[in-house]
Design an enzyme around this catalytic site. Structure first.
Site, PDB file in Angstrom:
ATOM      1  N   PHE A   1       8.059  -4.095   9.886  1.00 14.15           N
ATOM      2  CA  PHE A   1       7.021  -3.071   9.980  1.00 14.15           C
ATOM      3  C   PHE A   1       5.652  -3.731  10.094  1.00 14.15           C
ATOM      4  O   PHE A   1       5.378  -4.698   9.392  1.00 14.15           O
ATOM      5  CB  PHE A   1       7.027  -2.217   8.710  1.00 14.15           C
ATOM      6  CG  PHE A   1       8.265  -1.374   8.532  1.00 14.15           C
ATOM      7  CD1 PHE A   1       8.334  -0.104   9.068  1.00 14.15           C
ATOM      8  CD2 PHE A   1       9.351  -1.852   7.806  1.00 14.15           C
ATOM      9  CE1 PHE A   1       9.457   0.689   8.885  1.00 14.15           C
ATOM     10  CE2 PHE A   1      10.479  -1.068   7.614  1.00 14.15           C
ATOM     11  CZ  PHE A   1      10.542   0.201   8.162  1.00 14.15           C
TER      12      PHE A   1
ATOM     13  N   HIS B   1      -3.282  -8.148   5.997  1.00 11.98           N
ATOM     14  CA  HIS B   1      -2.261  -9.144   5.656  1.00 11.98           C
ATOM     15  C   HIS B   1      -2.595 -10.424   6.403  1.00 11.98           C
ATOM     16  O   HIS B   1      -2.539 -10.460   7.629  1.00 11.98           O
ATOM     17  CB  HIS B   1      -0.875  -8.634   6.054  1.00 11.98           C
ATOM     18  CG  HIS B   1      -0.490  -7.395   5.321  1.00 11.98           C
ATOM     19  ND1 HIS B   1       0.209  -7.427   4.127  1.00 11.98           N
ATOM     20  CD2 HIS B   1      -0.739  -6.076   5.570  1.00 11.98           C
ATOM     21  CE1 HIS B   1       0.388  -6.180   3.691  1.00 11.98           C
ATOM     22  NE2 HIS B   1      -0.179  -5.349   4.541  1.00 11.98           N
TER      23      HIS B   1
ATOM     24  N   HIS C   1       2.940  -9.987  12.764  1.00 11.73           N
ATOM     25  CA  HIS C   1       4.274 -10.597  12.788  1.00 11.73           C
ATOM     26  C   HIS C   1       4.372 -11.376  14.089  1.00 11.73           C
ATOM     27  O   HIS C   1       3.590 -11.150  15.020  1.00 11.73           O
ATOM     28  CB  HIS C   1       5.364  -9.522  12.731  1.00 11.73           C
ATOM     29  CG  HIS C   1       5.354  -8.730  11.462  1.00 11.73           C
ATOM     30  ND1 HIS C   1       5.800  -9.239  10.258  1.00 11.73           N
ATOM     31  CD2 HIS C   1       4.932  -7.474  11.192  1.00 11.73           C
ATOM     32  CE1 HIS C   1       5.658  -8.324   9.304  1.00 11.73           C
ATOM     33  NE2 HIS C   1       5.123  -7.247   9.850  1.00 11.73           N
TER      34      HIS C   1
ATOM     35  N   HIS D   1      -3.365   3.510   3.210  1.00  9.07           N
ATOM     36  CA  HIS D   1      -2.845   4.001   4.506  1.00  9.07           C
ATOM     37  C   HIS D   1      -2.158   5.369   4.455  1.00  9.07           C
ATOM     38  O   HIS D   1      -0.998   5.521   4.827  1.00  9.07           O
ATOM     39  CB  HIS D   1      -1.908   2.972   5.142  1.00  9.07           C
ATOM     40  CG  HIS D   1      -0.894   2.311   4.245  1.00  9.07           C
ATOM     41  ND1 HIS D   1      -0.121   3.003   3.351  1.00  9.07           N
ATOM     42  CD2 HIS D   1      -0.524   1.013   4.143  1.00  9.07           C
ATOM     43  CE1 HIS D   1       0.669   2.162   2.727  1.00  9.07           C
ATOM     44  NE2 HIS D   1       0.447   0.949   3.189  1.00  9.07           N
TER      45      HIS D   1
ATOM     46  N   ASP E   1       1.329  -3.731  -2.566  1.00  9.47           N
ATOM     47  CA  ASP E   1       1.460  -3.230  -1.187  1.00  9.47           C
ATOM     48  C   ASP E   1       2.610  -3.896  -0.434  1.00  9.47           C
ATOM     49  O   ASP E   1       2.831  -5.096  -0.531  1.00  9.47           O
ATOM     50  CB  ASP E   1       0.169  -3.473  -0.405  1.00  9.47           C
ATOM     51  CG  ASP E   1       0.311  -3.000   1.029  1.00  9.47           C
ATOM     52  OD1 ASP E   1       0.792  -1.876   1.234  1.00  9.47           O
ATOM     53  OD2 ASP E   1      -0.030  -3.767   1.949  1.00  9.47           O
TER      54      ASP E   1
ATOM     55  N   HIS F   1      -7.901  -3.941   3.441  1.00  9.99           N
ATOM     56  CA  HIS F   1      -6.445  -3.978   3.536  1.00  9.99           C
ATOM     57  C   HIS F   1      -6.002  -4.766   4.771  1.00  9.99           C
ATOM     58  O   HIS F   1      -5.876  -4.211   5.854  1.00  9.99           O
ATOM     59  CB  HIS F   1      -5.934  -2.532   3.613  1.00  9.99           C
ATOM     60  CG  HIS F   1      -4.462  -2.409   3.468  1.00  9.99           C
ATOM     61  ND1 HIS F   1      -3.846  -1.236   3.123  1.00  9.99           N
ATOM     62  CD2 HIS F   1      -3.455  -3.301   3.614  1.00  9.99           C
ATOM     63  CE1 HIS F   1      -2.544  -1.403   3.072  1.00  9.99           C
ATOM     64  NE2 HIS F   1      -2.284  -2.662   3.375  1.00  9.99           N
TER      65      HIS F   1
ATOM     66  N   ASP G   1      -4.879  -2.147   7.678  1.00  6.66           N
ATOM     67  CA  ASP G   1      -3.530  -2.629   7.350  1.00  6.66           C
ATOM     68  C   ASP G   1      -3.060  -3.621   8.431  1.00  6.66           C
ATOM     69  O   ASP G   1      -1.887  -3.613   8.816  1.00  6.66           O
ATOM     70  CB  ASP G   1      -2.542  -1.468   7.207  1.00  6.66           C
ATOM     71  CG  ASP G   1      -1.209  -1.905   6.602  1.00  6.66           C
ATOM     72  OD1 ASP G   1      -1.111  -3.056   6.144  1.00  6.66           O
ATOM     73  OD2 ASP G   1      -0.274  -1.092   6.608  1.00  6.66           O
TER      74      ASP G   1
ATOM     75  N   ARG H   1      -1.140 -13.428   5.430  1.00  7.86           N
ATOM     76  CA  ARG H   1       0.152 -14.145   5.452  1.00  7.86           C
ATOM     77  C   ARG H   1       0.130 -15.528   4.837  1.00  7.86           C
ATOM     78  O   ARG H   1       1.129 -16.241   4.935  1.00  7.86           O
ATOM     79  CB  ARG H   1       0.689 -14.251   6.878  1.00  7.86           C
ATOM     80  CG  ARG H   1       0.789 -12.931   7.631  1.00  7.86           C
ATOM     81  CD  ARG H   1       1.664 -11.941   6.928  1.00  7.86           C
ATOM     82  NE  ARG H   1       1.961 -10.789   7.798  1.00  7.86           N
ATOM     83  CZ  ARG H   1       2.400  -9.629   7.339  1.00  7.86           C
ATOM     84  NH1 ARG H   1       2.574  -9.426   6.035  1.00  7.86           N
ATOM     85  NH2 ARG H   1       2.662  -8.641   8.161  1.00  7.86           N
TER      86      ARG H   1
HETATM   87  O1  DOR Z   1       3.698  -1.804   8.224  1.00  7.85           O
HETATM   88  C1  DOR Z   1       3.489  -2.448   7.216  1.00  7.85           C
HETATM   89  N1  DOR Z   1       3.496  -3.793   7.233  1.00  7.85           N
HETATM   90  N2  DOR Z   1       3.299  -1.812   6.079  1.00  7.85           N
HETATM   91  C2  DOR Z   1       3.240  -2.456   4.902  1.00  7.85           C
HETATM   92  O2  DOR Z   1       3.047  -1.834   3.914  1.00  7.85           O
HETATM   93  C3  DOR Z   1       3.454  -3.909   4.834  1.00  7.85           C
HETATM   94  C4  DOR Z   1       3.054  -4.523   6.090  1.00  7.85           C
HETATM   95  C5  DOR Z   1       3.480  -5.961   6.196  1.00  7.85           C
HETATM   96  O3  DOR Z   1       3.310  -6.703   5.231  1.00  7.85           O
HETATM   97  O4  DOR Z   1       3.954  -6.348   7.267  1.00  7.85           O
END
Ligand code: DOR
Length: 416
Positions: free
Chosen positions: A316, A55, A302, A225, A145, A53, A298, A57
């Protein structure tokens, strides 16, 4: 041939030499000559970690992360394989995107990419994606997700279809209407801070619904999560009844609580949110009693500018794939033991995915990581390979740092 000298096996103090040839483990302590010799510096060899899990991007959000930075960060964190989440721009709901991602990642020589694809087109929750074609293109899991599968019938159809294809569906289990605009756990802390809360019931209610769907369809469901004691109890009870449900927890939910939000720092803003110490304790108990199947991060990068926004506005997500293993070792070697931590980050995710369980014996794929279980290092985000050079653990002293990651017999990361 590559050989790595001065390494230990987990639980042993003996220094040995590991030989690798053509992507596979050739054996231990052989008399062969090697073209390349690396010094393991007394570290411990474990199978390369598997992340179900993260990201990364790409496509479309590469100011946050991209395949090169994300897979380099993963390798630096000791990961050999990463399942990437499809909530990109565009969403990974088309076989051509899956193929393009795999092709690009294969050329990087970093951690190996195994993309997840969206369960529904555009992650809209309204129409199933072309799951069979996505599988043929190389998708290894289906998930919306980041979105929450509000339409129960669509989840039912997706679970049944994916099950027939032999692939797992993983769900972000929060009831969107109960979660509403909550930016942190709902409770005394959110009330004291005057911030909109997201109640534990949002997760528990959704997990209860999804368990019922898994029970009557008989199709495998994986809860991502998991963050609350209550939802964990529901999974524990469902497993006892033989419902095909599995779950993961993330180190951030084990090590941080909603108290961190008193800083009003959006670094701690994540979905599902940081909960209470009682929840974190329950998750640890779930790891100990086997209710929790595996650990995942997870990793959700960002930009700094985004995370510096007001708590109500910031996105988030917490990004920390580079320090998840040392974080677990430093905080939980005493309770869980290093061997169980390794298992939860290697064999356990492999089992969930139906992949061969990693091992370090002759003939096994050469996917391994050398970790230094003793030396303490201060977390310095400026050294991160991830584009997200900010983390809740900056300045903390951790041990258990990966020093060398080998993927398919090639060095994907070597700590200077
Ligand atoms: O905190 C999170 N960020 N939870 C998620 O499910 C998505 C993720 C994101 O893509 O930034």
């Amino acid at each position: 041939m590559l050989k790595i000298e001065n390494v230990k096996r987990l639980g042993s103090e003996q220094l040995e030499t590991l030989f690798v040839e053509n992507g596979y483990i050739k054996g231990w302590n052989l008399n062969d000559t090697a073209e390349q010799t690396l010094d393991g510096r007394g570290g411990t060899v474990i199978p390369a970690l598997i992340e179900l899990h993260a990201h990364l991007r790409e496509p479309g959000q590469t100011e946050k992360e991209d395949l090169a930075s994300g897979l380099a960060a993963a390798a630096a964190g000791g990961y050999g394989t990463v399942v990437s989440m499809p909530n990109t721009s565009p969403v990974v709901d088309d076989p051509s995107i899956v193929r393009a991602l795999i092709e690009k990642a294969d050329g990087l020589g970093l951690a190996r990419l195994r993309p997840a694809a969206a369960l529904t087109k555009g992650q809209s929750g309204k129409e199933l994606a072309e799951l069979a074609l996505l599988k043929d293109a190389g998708a290894v899991m289906f998930t919306d997700d980041g979105r929450t599968n509000e339409d129960a019938r669509m989840l039912r159809l997706g679970l049944e279809y994916a099950h027939s294809l032999g692939l797992m569906v993983s769900v972000h289990a929060e009831d969107a209407t109960l979660r509403a605009d909550g930016v942190m756990n709902e409770g005394p802390v959110s009330e004291a801070l005057g911030l909109p809360g997201n109640p534990a019931a949002a997760e528990a209610a959704r997990v209860a619904r999804d368990i019922e769907i898994a029970a009557f369809t008989g199709a495998r469901l994986h809860v991502q999560h998991l963050s609350t004691a209550r939802a964990l109890d529901l999974v524990r009870e469902a497993k006892k009844r033989g419902v095909p449900v599995t779950c993961e927890v993330c180190p951030h939910h084990l090590t941080l609580t909603d108290e961190a939000l008193r800083s009003f720092d959006a670094l701690y803003k994540v979905a599902p949110p940081l909960r209470t110490q009682a929840d974190a304790d329950a998750l640890l108990a779930g790891l100990l009693d086997g209710t929790v199947d595996c650990l995942s991060t997870d990793h959700a990068p960002h930009t700094r500018a985004e995370k510096e926004r007001d708590l109500l506005e910031a996105p988030f997500g917490i990004a920390y794939i580079e320090l998840a293993f040392p974080l677990m070792v430093t905080r939980f070697a005493d309770t869980l033991g290093v061997e169980r931590i390794v298992n939860l980050m290697t064999s356990a995710p492999a089992r969930l995915m139906g992949w061969d369980e990693p091992n370090l014996t002759e003939g096994a794929p050469a996917d391994f990581t050398v970790v230094d279980l003793d030396t303490e290092r201060v977390v310095d985000p400026s050294t991160f390979k991830s584009k997200a050079k900010h983390t809740p653990w900056a300045g903390e002293t951790l041990r258990g740092w990966p020093t060398l990651t080998v993927v398919g017999g090639r060095v994907a990361f070597e700590r200077a």
